[in-house]
Design a protein around this motif. Structure first.
Motif, PDB file in Angstrom:
ATOM      1  N   ARG A   1       5.029  11.786  -0.720  1.00 45.54           N
ATOM      2  CA  ARG A   1       6.370  11.998  -1.262  1.00 45.54           C
ATOM      3  C   ARG A   1       7.283  10.830  -0.920  1.00 45.54           C
ATOM      4  O   ARG A   1       7.128  10.184   0.107  1.00 45.54           O
ATOM      5  N   ARG A   2       8.238  10.606  -1.786  1.00 43.09           N
ATOM      6  CA  ARG A   2       9.232   9.563  -1.524  1.00 43.09           C
ATOM      7  C   ARG A   2      10.196  10.047  -0.459  1.00 43.09           C
ATOM      8  O   ARG A   2      10.461  11.236  -0.334  1.00 43.09           O
TER       9      ARG A   2
ATOM     10  N   GLN B   1       2.829   6.193  -3.127  1.00 42.59           N
ATOM     11  CA  GLN B   1       3.946   6.923  -3.727  1.00 42.59           C
ATOM     12  C   GLN B   1       3.828   6.978  -5.242  1.00 42.59           C
ATOM     13  O   GLN B   1       4.083   8.014  -5.855  1.00 42.59           O
ATOM     14  N   ARG B   2       3.441   5.878  -5.857  1.00 46.31           N
ATOM     15  CA  ARG B   2       3.304   5.863  -7.320  1.00 46.31           C
ATOM     16  C   ARG B   2       2.205   6.792  -7.804  1.00 46.31           C
ATOM     17  O   ARG B   2       2.299   7.367  -8.881  1.00 46.31           O
ATOM     18  N   LEU B   3       1.149   6.943  -7.002  1.00 41.64           N
ATOM     19  CA  LEU B   3       0.076   7.867  -7.367  1.00 41.64           C
ATOM     20  C   LEU B   3       0.454   9.323  -7.103  1.00 41.64           C
ATOM     21  O   LEU B   3      -0.247  10.229  -7.530  1.00 41.64           O
ATOM     22  N   GLY B   4       1.537   9.527  -6.377  1.00 41.37           N
ATOM     23  CA  GLY B   4       1.969  10.891  -6.079  1.00 41.37           C
ATOM     24  C   GLY B   4       1.268  11.498  -4.879  1.00 41.37           C
ATOM     25  O   GLY B   4       1.352  12.695  -4.648  1.00 41.37           O
ATOM     26  N   TRP B   5       0.582  10.688  -4.092  1.00 37.73           N
ATOM     27  CA  TRP B   5      -0.139  11.205  -2.930  1.00 37.73           C
ATOM     28  C   TRP B   5       0.770  11.357  -1.725  1.00 37.73           C
ATOM     29  O   TRP B   5       0.470  12.094  -0.805  1.00 37.73           O
TER      30      TRP B   5
ATOM     31  N   TYR C   1       0.802  -1.230   0.000  1.00 36.06           N
ATOM     32  CA  TYR C   1       0.000   0.000   0.000  1.00 36.06           C
ATOM     33  C   TYR C   1       0.838   1.285   0.000  1.00 36.06           C
ATOM     34  O   TYR C   1       0.535   2.203  -0.763  1.00 36.06           O
TER      35      TYR C   1
ATOM     36  N   SER D   1       3.717   1.854  -1.334  1.00 37.30           N
ATOM     37  CA  SER D   1       4.281   2.065  -2.669  1.00 37.30           C
ATOM     38  C   SER D   1       3.203   2.513  -3.657  1.00 37.30           C
ATOM     39  O   SER D   1       3.490   3.266  -4.585  1.00 37.30           O
ATOM     40  N   VAL D   2       1.957   2.055  -3.460  1.00 35.24           N
ATOM     41  CA  VAL D   2       0.853   2.515  -4.309  1.00 35.24           C
ATOM     42  C   VAL D   2       0.628   4.011  -4.097  1.00 35.24           C
ATOM     43  O   VAL D   2       0.446   4.771  -5.051  1.00 35.24           O
TER      44      VAL D   2
END
Length: 102
Positions: free
Chosen positions: A95-96, A89-93, A84, A86-87
């Motif tokens: 920050r890394r 982060q990939r959506l941009g919600w 979850y 990583s999901v």
């Protein structure tokens, strides 16, 4: 013919309602289209709970007993719980994380 819209021909008459007023606390400004807390909880429901329940239901339909099907459904939920962040982060919600230099 009258319209319900305010007259915007003279911008000096009205002040911008979104402009910060002096003395008003400045809050967190989110960009347009950013995820709210409801969106994040909905995504968690879809990413974690739905696959686990679907795995349980499919295993029960395949003829597996309730105990093993429930445990395997729970395992699917734990795996999805780990994926979850990583999901998000990939959506941009979210920050890394920045790596620290050594």
């Amino acid at each position: 013919m009258e319209t319900d819209r305010p007259d915007t021909s003279d911008s000096s008459k009205t002040s911008d309602a979104r402009a910060p007023r002096s003395g008003a606390p400045v809050g967190l400004v989110r960009p347009t289209g950013s995820a709210g807390i409801g969106s994040i909880f909905t995504l968690a429901f879809l990413v974690i709970l739905v696959p686990g329940v679907a795995a349980y239901a499919l295993l029960r339909l395949a003829g597996l007993a309730i105990g093993p099907a429930g445990l395997l459904g729970l395992l699917v939920m734990f795996i999805c719980l780990g994926l979850y962040p990583s999901v998000l982060q990939r959506l941009g919600w979210v920050r890394r994380r920045t790596r620290r230099r050594r």
